[in-house]
Design a protein around this motif. Structure first.
Motif, PDB file in Angstrom:
ATOM      1  N   ARG A   1      16.071  -8.669   4.878  1.00 36.87           N
ATOM      2  CA  ARG A   1      16.147  -8.446   5.982  1.00 36.87           C
ATOM      3  C   ARG A   1      15.795  -9.638   7.025  1.00 36.87           C
ATOM      4  NH1 ARG A   1      10.297  -5.484   8.825  1.00 36.87           N
ATOM      5  NH2 ARG A   1       9.252  -6.695   7.451  1.00 36.87           N
ATOM      6  N   ARG A   2      16.214 -10.626   8.250  1.00 36.75           N
ATOM      7  CA  ARG A   2      16.527 -12.131   8.866  1.00 36.75           C
ATOM      8  C   ARG A   2      14.613 -11.992   9.096  1.00 36.75           C
ATOM      9  NH1 ARG A   2      17.244 -12.652  13.356  1.00 36.75           N
ATOM     10  NH2 ARG A   2      17.878 -11.085  15.256  1.00 36.75           N
ATOM     11  N   PHE A   3      13.855 -13.226   8.916  1.00 30.46           N
ATOM     12  CA  PHE A   3      12.666 -13.565   9.123  1.00 30.46           C
ATOM     13  C   PHE A   3      12.834 -13.482  10.746  1.00 30.46           C
ATOM     14  CE2 PHE A   3      10.028 -16.332  11.972  1.00 30.46           C
ATOM     15  CZ  PHE A   3       8.820 -16.537  11.064  1.00 30.46           C
ATOM     16  N   THR A   4      11.960 -12.511  11.619  1.00 29.22           N
ATOM     17  CA  THR A   4      11.617 -12.720  13.492  1.00 29.22           C
ATOM     18  C   THR A   4      10.365 -12.856  13.311  1.00 29.22           C
ATOM     19  OG1 THR A   4      11.065  -9.904  12.313  1.00 29.22           O
ATOM     20  CG2 THR A   4      13.773 -11.041  13.471  1.00 29.22           C
ATOM     21  N   VAL A   5       9.832 -12.677  14.428  1.00 25.90           N
ATOM     22  CA  VAL A   5       8.517 -13.514  15.165  1.00 25.90           C
ATOM     23  C   VAL A   5       8.101 -11.754  15.471  1.00 25.90           C
ATOM     24  CG1 VAL A   5       7.221 -14.694  16.179  1.00 25.90           C
ATOM     25  CG2 VAL A   5       9.253 -15.414  15.359  1.00 25.90           C
ATOM     26  N   TYR A   6       6.677 -11.357  14.931  1.00 26.49           N
ATOM     27  CA  TYR A   6       5.644  -9.900  14.644  1.00 26.49           C
ATOM     28  C   TYR A   6       4.758 -10.198  15.947  1.00 26.49           C
ATOM     29  CZ  TYR A   6       2.975 -12.397  11.030  1.00 26.49           C
ATOM     30  OH  TYR A   6       2.408 -12.871  10.289  1.00 26.49           O
ATOM     31  N   LYS A   7       4.677  -8.821  16.674  1.00 25.22           N
ATOM     32  CA  LYS A   7       4.474  -9.026  17.822  1.00 25.22           C
ATOM     33  C   LYS A   7       2.336 -10.037  17.326  1.00 25.22           C
ATOM     34  CE  LYS A   7       5.449  -5.459  20.424  1.00 25.22           C
ATOM     35  NZ  LYS A   7       5.744  -4.229  20.873  1.00 25.22           N
ATOM     36  N   SER A   8       2.482  -9.559  15.824  1.00 27.59           N
ATOM     37  CA  SER A   8       0.792 -10.441  16.069  1.00 27.59           C
ATOM     38  C   SER A   8       0.819 -11.482  15.089  1.00 27.59           C
ATOM     39  CB  SER A   8      -0.186  -9.034  14.753  1.00 27.59           C
ATOM     40  OG  SER A   8       0.981  -8.348  13.601  1.00 27.59           O
ATOM     41  N   CYS A   9       2.193 -11.976  15.111  1.00 21.61           N
ATOM     42  CA  CYS A   9       2.190 -13.401  14.882  1.00 21.61           C
ATOM     43  C   CYS A   9       0.686 -14.543  14.849  1.00 21.61           C
ATOM     44  CB  CYS A   9       3.026 -13.705  14.626  1.00 21.61           C
ATOM     45  SG  CYS A   9       4.036 -15.175  14.032  1.00 21.61           S
ATOM     46  N   PRO A  10       0.468 -14.943  14.242  1.00 25.38           N
ATOM     47  CA  PRO A  10      -0.657 -15.997  14.542  1.00 25.38           C
ATOM     48  C   PRO A  10      -0.305 -17.001  14.853  1.00 25.38           C
ATOM     49  CG  PRO A  10      -0.443 -16.001  12.065  1.00 25.38           C
ATOM     50  CD  PRO A  10       0.645 -15.099  12.764  1.00 25.38           C
ATOM     51  N   LEU A  11       0.724 -17.655  15.084  1.00 24.47           N
ATOM     52  CA  LEU A  11       1.602 -18.535  15.117  1.00 24.47           C
ATOM     53  C   LEU A  11       3.283 -18.350  15.994  1.00 24.47           C
ATOM     54  CD1 LEU A  11       1.251 -20.913  12.304  1.00 24.47           C
ATOM     55  CD2 LEU A  11      -0.140 -20.916  14.589  1.00 24.47           C
ATOM     56  N   PRO A  12       2.885 -17.266  17.008  1.00 23.00           N
ATOM     57  CA  PRO A  12       3.586 -16.515  17.733  1.00 23.00           C
ATOM     58  C   PRO A  12       4.755 -17.790  18.301  1.00 23.00           C
ATOM     59  CG  PRO A  12       2.219 -16.737  19.675  1.00 23.00           C
ATOM     60  CD  PRO A  12       1.609 -17.044  18.229  1.00 23.00           C
ATOM     61  N   THR A  13       5.117 -18.820  19.033  1.00 24.07           N
ATOM     62  CA  THR A  13       5.583 -19.915  19.502  1.00 24.07           C
ATOM     63  C   THR A  13       6.458 -20.764  17.979  1.00 24.07           C
ATOM     64  OG1 THR A  13       3.821 -21.004  21.108  1.00 24.07           O
ATOM     65  CG2 THR A  13       4.556 -18.903  21.799  1.00 24.07           C
ATOM     66  N   PRO A  14       7.303 -21.671  18.935  1.00 24.96           N
ATOM     67  CA  PRO A  14       7.432 -23.142  17.679  1.00 24.96           C
ATOM     68  C   PRO A  14       6.008 -24.335  17.927  1.00 24.96           C
ATOM     69  CG  PRO A  14       9.283 -22.227  19.604  1.00 24.96           C
ATOM     70  CD  PRO A  14       7.756 -21.265  18.973  1.00 24.96           C
TER      71      PRO A  14
ATOM     72  N   LEU B   1       2.069 -35.772  24.355  1.00 22.88           N
ATOM     73  CA  LEU B   1       3.222 -34.516  24.702  1.00 22.88           C
ATOM     74  C   LEU B   1       3.763 -34.874  24.816  1.00 22.88           C
ATOM     75  CD1 LEU B   1       0.444 -33.101  27.105  1.00 22.88           C
ATOM     76  CD2 LEU B   1       0.974 -31.523  25.804  1.00 22.88           C
ATOM     77  N   ASP B   2       4.265 -35.885  25.184  1.00 16.67           N
ATOM     78  CA  ASP B   2       6.081 -35.914  25.252  1.00 16.67           C
ATOM     79  C   ASP B   2       6.196 -36.361  23.903  1.00 16.67           C
ATOM     80  OD1 ASP B   2       5.750 -36.947  27.949  1.00 16.67           O
ATOM     81  OD2 ASP B   2       5.922 -38.624  28.156  1.00 16.67           O
ATOM     82  N   GLU B   3       5.768 -37.007  22.955  1.00 18.49           N
ATOM     83  CA  GLU B   3       5.645 -37.001  21.567  1.00 18.49           C
ATOM     84  C   GLU B   3       6.357 -35.722  20.834  1.00 18.49           C
ATOM     85  OE1 GLU B   3       4.181 -41.456  21.268  1.00 18.49           O
ATOM     86  OE2 GLU B   3       3.051 -39.896  21.159  1.00 18.49           O
ATOM     87  N   PHE B   4       5.420 -34.777  21.041  1.00 19.99           N
ATOM     88  CA  PHE B   4       4.960 -33.711  20.624  1.00 19.99           C
ATOM     89  C   PHE B   4       6.152 -32.975  20.564  1.00 19.99           C
ATOM     90  CE2 PHE B   4       3.913 -28.919  20.927  1.00 19.99           C
ATOM     91  CZ  PHE B   4       3.512 -29.218  19.313  1.00 19.99           C
ATOM     92  N   GLN B   5       6.897 -32.628  22.697  1.00 22.76           N
ATOM     93  CA  GLN B   5       7.569 -32.351  22.302  1.00 22.76           C
ATOM     94  C   GLN B   5       9.089 -32.835  22.073  1.00 22.76           C
ATOM     95  OE1 GLN B   5       7.723 -29.600  24.093  1.00 22.76           O
ATOM     96  NE2 GLN B   5       5.970 -29.595  25.631  1.00 22.76           N
ATOM     97  N   GLN B   6       9.722 -34.091  21.788  1.00 22.63           N
ATOM     98  CA  GLN B   6      10.496 -34.218  21.404  1.00 22.63           C
ATOM     99  C   GLN B   6      10.968 -33.719  19.644  1.00 22.63           C
ATOM    100  OE1 GLN B   6      10.866 -38.338  21.890  1.00 22.63           O
ATOM    101  NE2 GLN B   6      10.129 -38.203  23.608  1.00 22.63           N
ATOM    102  N   LEU B   7       9.858 -33.299  19.236  1.00 21.15           N
ATOM    103  CA  LEU B   7       9.926 -33.481  17.949  1.00 21.15           C
ATOM    104  C   LEU B   7      10.224 -31.396  18.037  1.00 21.15           C
ATOM    105  CD1 LEU B   7       8.918 -33.730  15.047  1.00 21.15           C
ATOM    106  CD2 LEU B   7       6.824 -33.970  15.376  1.00 21.15           C
ATOM    107  N   VAL B   8       9.874 -30.702  18.493  1.00 18.23           N
ATOM    108  CA  VAL B   8       9.653 -29.186  18.715  1.00 18.23           C
ATOM    109  C   VAL B   8      11.059 -28.538  17.911  1.00 18.23           C
ATOM    110  CG1 VAL B   8       9.518 -26.973  20.113  1.00 18.23           C
ATOM    111  CG2 VAL B   8       8.131 -28.964  19.907  1.00 18.23           C
ATOM    112  N   PRO B   9      12.082 -29.282  18.999  1.00 20.95           N
ATOM    113  CA  PRO B   9      13.197 -28.872  18.364  1.00 20.95           C
ATOM    114  C   PRO B   9      14.305 -29.197  17.433  1.00 20.95           C
ATOM    115  CG  PRO B   9      13.439 -29.807  20.960  1.00 20.95           C
ATOM    116  CD  PRO B   9      12.138 -30.129  20.195  1.00 20.95           C
ATOM    117  N   PRO B  10      13.856 -29.631  16.676  1.00 24.11           N
ATOM    118  CA  PRO B  10      14.157 -30.399  15.302  1.00 24.11           C
ATOM    119  C   PRO B  10      13.607 -29.557  14.178  1.00 24.11           C
ATOM    120  CG  PRO B  10      13.195 -32.237  15.759  1.00 24.11           C
ATOM    121  CD  PRO B  10      13.374 -31.163  17.283  1.00 24.11           C
TER     122      PRO B  10
END
Length: 211
Positions: free
Chosen positions: A55-68, A24-33
């Protein structure tokens, strides 16, 4: 349809490691870059691989991968398990076509993030030597172990046909595979004596009522 989410695994560290090969720690370090590289790509390209002109990209409501975290989890699980796209899509709650799009978007994003951290795989011997801080000759011993280089190759018999597969096989000995019944002469003789199809055809030609 619902799919696997980062929140489903973050409370189970060992299962998370099995899914991603990262703690989990290694994963969290990789999330920002990773997320920075993701938005840089999406600023120039659309999900279908075409240049972004409107238009620029935005995360829509029904996005199957909503978070980084969900996006990074998606591509890491794909690389770890390498499942069929239809299976991977089902795991994350999307159809195969959408899974294919996300895979092609996130693979270069992950590579860009790893390059930012200096953890991208070396693609040449010189790059590997530079990363390890050793000479190319020493790096070559890392890539190909010395004991593997010194393994003798079985000689090819003079009468054997030239084939690229022969050096990878050992010398031919007595086969341990069971012989099939078709190799026995008595079975071949029985097959020659049996001609039911010819008998039926000749009888059909001699009988006018059969037409």
């Amino acid at each position: 349809m619902a799919g696997l989410r980062f929140t489903d695994l973050q409370s189970r560290p060992m299962e998370f490691l099995d899914f991603t090969s990262l703690t989990l720690d290694e994963f969290q370090q990789l999330v920002p870059p990773f997320e920075t590289a993701f938005h840089a790509r999406m600023a120039a390209w659309r999900m279908d691989g075409k240049p972004r002109t409107a238009r620029r990209f935005t995360v829509y409501k029904s996005c199957p991968l909503p978070t980084p975290e969900d996006r990074l989890l998606f591509i890491l699980v794909y690389l770890k398990t390498y499942a069929l796209q239809v299976v991977h899509g089902r795991l994350f709650g999307m159809v195969q076509g959408k899974a294919n799009q996300w895979i092609h978007v996130l693979l270069p994003v992950l590579l860009a993030a790893l390059r930012t951290l200096g953890d991208a795989p070396a693609r040449s011997l010189s790059a590997l030597a530079q990363r390890l801080g050793i000479s190319e000759a020493d790096a070559a011993t890392v890539v190909v172990p010395p004991e593997e280089e010194s393994t003798p190759v079985a000689p090819i018999p003079a009468a054997a046909p030239a084939s690229p597969l022969l050096p990878m096989t050992g010398p031919n000995g007595a086969s341990s595979a069971p012989r099939t019944l078709l190799n026995k002469p008595r079975v071949r003789a029985a097959r020659k004596r049996t001609t039911p199809s010819k008998m039926s055809c000749s009888s059909m030609r001699s009988s006018p009522s059969s037409f």
